[in-house]
Motif scaffolding. Sequence first.
Motif, PDB file in Angstrom:
ATOM      1  N   HIS A  24      37.840  45.599  23.288  1.00 51.53           N
ATOM      2  CA  HIS A  24      36.882  44.238  23.356  1.00 51.53           C
ATOM      3  C   HIS A  24      35.888  44.316  24.507  1.00 51.53           C
ATOM      4  CE1 HIS A  24      39.277  42.522  20.124  1.00 51.53           C
ATOM      5  NE2 HIS A  24      40.498  42.708  20.742  1.00 51.53           N
ATOM      6  N   PRO A  25      34.945  43.738  24.449  1.00 46.95           N
ATOM      7  CA  PRO A  25      33.562  43.637  25.516  1.00 46.95           C
ATOM      8  C   PRO A  25      34.730  42.759  26.770  1.00 46.95           C
ATOM      9  CG  PRO A  25      32.668  42.734  23.416  1.00 46.95           C
ATOM     10  CD  PRO A  25      34.088  42.971  23.432  1.00 46.95           C
ATOM     11  N   ASN A  26      34.354  43.473  27.787  1.00 45.12           N
ATOM     12  CA  ASN A  26      34.955  42.924  29.256  1.00 45.12           C
ATOM     13  C   ASN A  26      34.418  41.757  29.699  1.00 45.12           C
ATOM     14  OD1 ASN A  26      36.775  42.599  31.479  1.00 45.12           O
ATOM     15  ND2 ASN A  26      35.972  44.559  32.379  1.00 45.12           N
ATOM     16  N   PHE A  27      34.277  40.520  29.048  1.00 49.10           N
ATOM     17  CA  PHE A  27      33.769  39.373  29.662  1.00 49.10           C
ATOM     18  C   PHE A  27      34.761  39.025  30.708  1.00 49.10           C
ATOM     19  CE2 PHE A  27      32.277  38.839  25.087  1.00 49.10           C
ATOM     20  CZ  PHE A  27      31.052  39.343  25.200  1.00 49.10           C
ATOM     21  N   GLY A  32      37.174  35.951  37.670  1.00 49.90           N
ATOM     22  CA  GLY A  32      37.918  37.356  36.931  1.00 49.90           C
ATOM     23  C   GLY A  32      37.473  38.376  37.718  1.00 49.90           C
ATOM     24  N   LEU A  33      35.865  38.284  38.046  1.00 49.62           N
ATOM     25  CA  LEU A  33      35.391  39.509  38.982  1.00 49.62           C
ATOM     26  C   LEU A  33      35.987  39.659  40.133  1.00 49.62           C
ATOM     27  CD1 LEU A  33      33.325  41.538  38.166  1.00 49.62           C
ATOM     28  CD2 LEU A  33      31.767  39.843  39.237  1.00 49.62           C
ATOM     29  N   ARG A  34      36.305  38.493  41.102  1.00 53.41           N
ATOM     30  CA  ARG A  34      36.735  38.638  42.156  1.00 53.41           C
ATOM     31  C   ARG A  34      38.318  39.003  42.211  1.00 53.41           C
ATOM     32  NH1 ARG A  34      34.671  33.379  42.562  1.00 53.41           N
ATOM     33  NH2 ARG A  34      36.995  32.497  42.448  1.00 53.41           N
ATOM     34  N   LEU A  35      39.105  38.492  41.226  1.00 50.86           N
ATOM     35  CA  LEU A  35      40.322  39.098  40.941  1.00 50.86           C
ATOM     36  C   LEU A  35      40.459  40.784  40.730  1.00 50.86           C
ATOM     37  CD1 LEU A  35      41.789  36.392  38.596  1.00 50.86           C
ATOM     38  CD2 LEU A  35      42.282  36.806  41.102  1.00 50.86           C
ATOM     39  N   ILE A  36      39.678  41.206  40.058  1.00 51.17           N
ATOM     40  CA  ILE A  36      39.280  42.529  39.778  1.00 51.17           C
ATOM     41  C   ILE A  36      38.959  43.402  41.171  1.00 51.17           C
ATOM     42  CG2 ILE A  36      37.929  44.530  38.872  1.00 51.17           C
ATOM     43  CD1 ILE A  36      37.682  42.671  36.262  1.00 51.17           C
ATOM     44  N   ASP A  37      37.971  42.783  41.778  1.00 53.04           N
ATOM     45  CA  ASP A  37      37.775  43.287  43.156  1.00 53.04           C
ATOM     46  C   ASP A  37      38.893  43.389  44.031  1.00 53.04           C
ATOM     47  OD1 ASP A  37      35.231  43.932  42.256  1.00 53.04           O
ATOM     48  OD2 ASP A  37      34.396  41.944  43.398  1.00 53.04           O
ATOM     49  N   ASP A  38      39.650  42.228  44.191  1.00 51.30           N
ATOM     50  CA  ASP A  38      40.863  42.111  44.885  1.00 51.30           C
ATOM     51  C   ASP A  38      41.870  43.041  44.684  1.00 51.30           C
ATOM     52  OD1 ASP A  38      39.725  39.804  46.348  1.00 51.30           O
ATOM     53  OD2 ASP A  38      40.912  38.423  45.180  1.00 51.30           O
ATOM     54  N   GLU A  39      42.062  43.371  43.376  1.00 52.45           N
ATOM     55  CA  GLU A  39      43.021  44.460  42.930  1.00 52.45           C
ATOM     56  C   GLU A  39      42.817  45.955  43.302  1.00 52.45           C
ATOM     57  OE1 GLU A  39      46.696  45.414  41.396  1.00 52.45           O
ATOM     58  OE2 GLU A  39      46.025  43.260  41.423  1.00 52.45           O
ATOM     59  N   ILE A  40      41.273  46.220  43.377  1.00 56.12           N
ATOM     60  CA  ILE A  40      41.167  47.467  43.721  1.00 56.12           C
ATOM     61  C   ILE A  40      41.239  47.489  45.278  1.00 56.12           C
ATOM     62  CG2 ILE A  40      38.738  48.740  44.074  1.00 56.12           C
ATOM     63  CD1 ILE A  40      37.902  47.467  41.241  1.00 56.12           C
ATOM     64  N   LEU A  66      44.130  52.397  40.047  1.00 56.71           N
ATOM     65  CA  LEU A  66      42.857  52.477  40.401  1.00 56.71           C
ATOM     66  C   LEU A  66      41.780  52.832  39.205  1.00 56.71           C
ATOM     67  CD1 LEU A  66      42.703  53.786  44.133  1.00 56.71           C
ATOM     68  CD2 LEU A  66      41.532  51.665  43.090  1.00 56.71           C
ATOM     69  N   ARG A  67      42.174  53.782  38.632  1.00 56.62           N
ATOM     70  CA  ARG A  67      41.081  54.452  37.506  1.00 56.62           C
ATOM     71  C   ARG A  67      41.036  53.237  36.493  1.00 56.62           C
ATOM     72  NH1 ARG A  67      44.392  59.138  38.191  1.00 56.62           N
ATOM     73  NH2 ARG A  67      45.605  58.431  36.299  1.00 56.62           N
ATOM     74  N   TYR A  68      42.199  52.376  36.262  1.00 54.31           N
ATOM     75  CA  TYR A  68      42.030  51.466  35.054  1.00 54.31           C
ATOM     76  C   TYR A  68      41.005  50.398  35.893  1.00 54.31           C
ATOM     77  CZ  TYR A  68      43.212  47.215  32.606  1.00 54.31           C
ATOM     78  OH  TYR A  68      43.220  46.107  31.973  1.00 54.31           O
ATOM     79  N   TRP A  69      41.413  49.901  36.858  1.00 55.20           N
ATOM     80  CA  TRP A  69      40.774  48.740  37.628  1.00 55.20           C
ATOM     81  C   TRP A  69      39.219  48.999  37.672  1.00 55.20           C
ATOM     82  CZ3 TRP A  69      41.900  44.069  36.521  1.00 55.20           C
ATOM     83  CH2 TRP A  69      43.288  43.736  36.321  1.00 55.20           C
ATOM     84  N   MET A  70      38.950  50.369  38.242  1.00 57.94           N
ATOM     85  CA  MET A  70      37.506  50.713  38.445  1.00 57.94           C
ATOM     86  C   MET A  70      36.901  50.781  37.032  1.00 57.94           C
ATOM     87  SD  MET A  70      37.132  51.145  41.644  1.00 57.94           S
ATOM     88  CE  MET A  70      35.545  52.013  41.661  1.00 57.94           C
ATOM     89  N   GLN A  71      37.646  51.158  36.053  1.00 55.07           N
ATOM     90  CA  GLN A  71      36.954  51.141  34.737  1.00 55.07           C
ATOM     91  C   GLN A  71      36.572  49.666  34.380  1.00 55.07           C
ATOM     92  OE1 GLN A  71      37.969  49.851  31.618  1.00 55.07           O
ATOM     93  NE2 GLN A  71      36.153  50.685  30.541  1.00 55.07           N
ATOM     94  N   THR A  74      33.453  48.601  36.308  1.00 54.31           N
ATOM     95  CA  THR A  74      32.279  48.985  35.658  1.00 54.31           C
ATOM     96  C   THR A  74      31.745  48.585  34.388  1.00 54.31           C
ATOM     97  OG1 THR A  74      32.800  50.898  36.742  1.00 54.31           O
ATOM     98  CG2 THR A  74      31.336  51.161  34.854  1.00 54.31           C
ATOM     99  N   SER A  75      33.099  47.990  33.550  1.00 56.23           N
ATOM    100  CA  SER A  75      32.477  47.624  32.354  1.00 56.23           C
ATOM    101  C   SER A  75      32.549  45.858  32.455  1.00 56.23           C
ATOM    102  CB  SER A  75      33.477  47.996  31.360  1.00 56.23           C
ATOM    103  OG  SER A  75      35.099  47.416  31.519  1.00 56.23           O
ATOM    104  N   ALA A  76      32.950  45.377  33.545  1.00 58.68           N
ATOM    105  CA  ALA A  76      32.795  43.945  33.290  1.00 58.68           C
ATOM    106  C   ALA A  76      31.360  43.142  33.241  1.00 58.68           C
ATOM    107  CB  ALA A  76      33.270  43.427  34.936  1.00 58.68           C
ATOM    108  N   GLN A  77      31.369  42.111  32.237  1.00 62.94           N
ATOM    109  CA  GLN A  77      30.276  41.597  32.050  1.00 62.94           C
ATOM    110  C   GLN A  77      30.331  40.199  32.305  1.00 62.94           C
ATOM    111  OE1 GLN A  77      28.987  42.156  27.817  1.00 62.94           O
ATOM    112  NE2 GLN A  77      30.224  44.077  27.762  1.00 62.94           N
ATOM    113  N   PRO A  78      29.916  39.780  33.527  1.00 64.78           N
ATOM    114  CA  PRO A  78      30.223  38.289  34.108  1.00 64.78           C
ATOM    115  C   PRO A  78      29.337  37.075  32.975  1.00 64.78           C
ATOM    116  CG  PRO A  78      29.527  39.652  35.860  1.00 64.78           C
ATOM    117  CD  PRO A  78      29.248  40.360  34.475  1.00 64.78           C
TER     118      PRO A  78
END
Length: 159
Positions: A24-27, A32-40, A66-71, A74-78
């Motif tokens: 699915h699109p990564n909306f 959510g974007l902050r959580l991804i950055d924190d996880e990375i 890291l490969r998962y979260w970086m992907q 990259t695909s995140a659509q705020p």
Amino acid sequence: MSRAFVKEQDDAPEDLPERPVSPHPNFVTARGLRLIDDEIEALRRAQAQAQHGGDKAALARTARDLRYWMQRRTSAQPVNPPHKAEAVAFATRVTIQREDGRKLAYAITGEDEADPAKGTIAYVSPMARALLGKRVGEFAEAPGGEVEILKLEPVGPEG
């Protein structure tokens, strides 16, 4: 067989499968974007510790994650929340009432930030799909029975 050979195999990193990525699109919401950055960032620290400690299994796990979260980054659509929530949509909080009288509130979010126990559900979940597009006062056939939409509001920056 030499003991050194056995030890070498014991230290081999785990053969870890890649983490599955949603089709699915990564909306994502701002949260959510902050959580991804924190996880990375946390994974980068863990990877450095594993490398410093020579922990091959931890290195393999952190590299995979890291490969998962970086992907996902990259695909995140705020998606910004609507200024005024007129219908259930991504980045809205919806309060529902079940047939038994229970009232529940859910924020419709991206897949990676969804945590139903904390009141966030992914926009692709069965519950969210049943509610999307509905307005206050309307009914939806949701998992577990019919629900009435009681309240809508945009999701704030905290989620």
